[in-house]
Write a protein that holds these residues in place. Sequence first.
Motif, PDB file in Angstrom:
ATOM      1  N   VAL A 175       0.846  -1.204   0.000  1.00 39.76           N
ATOM      2  CA  VAL A 175       0.000   0.000   0.000  1.00 39.76           C
ATOM      3  C   VAL A 175       0.881   1.254   0.000  1.00 39.76           C
ATOM      4  O   VAL A 175       0.663   2.190  -0.786  1.00 39.76           O
ATOM      5  CB  VAL A 175      -0.948   0.014   1.225  1.00 39.76           C
ATOM      6  N   ILE A 176       1.891   1.271   0.870  1.00 44.45           N
ATOM      7  CA  ILE A 176       2.784   2.438   0.969  1.00 44.45           C
ATOM      8  C   ILE A 176       3.617   2.600  -0.303  1.00 44.45           C
ATOM      9  O   ILE A 176       3.785   3.716  -0.816  1.00 44.45           O
ATOM     10  CB  ILE A 176       3.722   2.304   2.195  1.00 44.45           C
ATOM     11  N   GLU A 177       4.127   1.500  -0.810  1.00 44.44           N
ATOM     12  CA  GLU A 177       4.922   1.567  -2.042  1.00 44.44           C
ATOM     13  C   GLU A 177       4.089   2.065  -3.216  1.00 44.44           C
ATOM     14  O   GLU A 177       4.587   2.796  -4.081  1.00 44.44           O
ATOM     15  CB  GLU A 177       5.508   0.182  -2.339  1.00 44.44           C
ATOM     16  N   SER A 178       2.820   1.698  -3.253  1.00 39.30           N
ATOM     17  CA  SER A 178       1.927   2.180  -4.317  1.00 39.30           C
ATOM     18  C   SER A 178       1.762   3.695  -4.242  1.00 39.30           C
ATOM     19  O   SER A 178       1.802   4.392  -5.266  1.00 39.30           O
ATOM     20  CB  SER A 178       0.553   1.503  -4.202  1.00 39.30           C
ATOM     21  N   ILE A 179       1.610   4.227  -3.033  1.00 42.43           N
ATOM     22  CA  ILE A 179       1.463   5.677  -2.854  1.00 42.43           C
ATOM     23  C   ILE A 179       2.729   6.398  -3.298  1.00 42.43           C
ATOM     24  O   ILE A 179       2.671   7.412  -4.010  1.00 42.43           O
ATOM     25  CB  ILE A 179       1.135   6.005  -1.382  1.00 42.43           C
TER      26      ILE A 179
END
Length: 389
Positions: free
Chosen positions: A58-62
């Motif tokens: 999720v964080i890497e996608s952001i």
Amino acid sequence: MKTTLKTEITVKDICDGFVYNELEGKGLFGLSGKLTIQPEYQRNYIYASDGGKREMAVIESILKGYPIGLIYFNMVSENNLEVLDGQQRITSVGRFVTDKFAIKDENGMEQYFCGMAKDKKVKILETKLLIYECEGTESQIKEWFKTINIAGVPLVPQELLNAIYSGPFVTLGKEEFSNSQNANIQKWSAYIKGSANRQAFFERALDWASKGNIDDYMSIHRNDKNINELKKYFNSVINWVSGVFTDVESEMCGLEWGRLYEQYHKKAYDLAKVSKEVRKFYGDPYIKNRKGIFEYILGGSIDTKLLEVRIFDEATKKSVYTTQTAKAEKKGESNCPHCTIGHDANKVKIWSFAEMDADHVAAWSKGGATSAKNCQMLCKTHNRAKGNR
């Protein structure tokens, strides 16, 4: 149901006042206290259960500028929202921003939010989310929730039932059976497959107490202010199993203990004898299904089908058939030992190999081995008749 698209709410807004309960494993509040992240009908937080791969994703996608999908809020009142869909993603973001876990940077080094470069922090916090605020009746909201499938992690049946029958009973049930910090989890896990946060223990408790009618049971007890009956029955089953079988074996996990409890809990057992039989059967190379050992013992060691005892192999059967038939032809009698006792035409009939089945001379249940020395060929009629006695 009315929906309104909001496009100006940022990660920073969502994480303002974020609270995460480590004990229960769930995000509680955000959006300056206006947002309830995990209302009682929501499943527990599961994105950390696979080593954190999903929450890190999720964080890497952001950071890469990828969208993390639509998020749905239920508007309970003007200043009170609750997450309808997106609580796993919101909790992931909140946990990261409050340094509950780290991601790997481009060099493979762990990086917590507090230690990130300023531009990366800003990128995360200023990311705008696509959020629909929904207004509707309770039944409309629950029906919508049932249709949701997030990020390839569908709701398990019990999570859906928790949503449909949300109320004090479900809340108390989840506090007891879905709390991964419950000291009893280790003991329960010996007999029940699954994890607390995916509702495995709550589901099994309900299944046992309701005799398989979970839906009806939850409907009847939805507004109960205690779960005393549920806990009492669940503990009765667990205590009975652990009392009868003092040695815990891995094959005990996932058996139908609720059904077995109902069928056998009023029967008295010699615990030393039970333990001795378990060890004996575990050491028997002819037993293929160890999971069946426990019901076999409970039922008085009668139904050998539960054990899937190894049958004679084809080579052994053909060898015994050849020897047995040669002796029978020499004596002028049937090659089925049981037919020779009779007075009809089969008394001297030589059966073909396909018309016969292999049988234990000395029954396996009485110590007979599955070997050539203990094998005899019987016509199918007599073999079946023997098996039914």
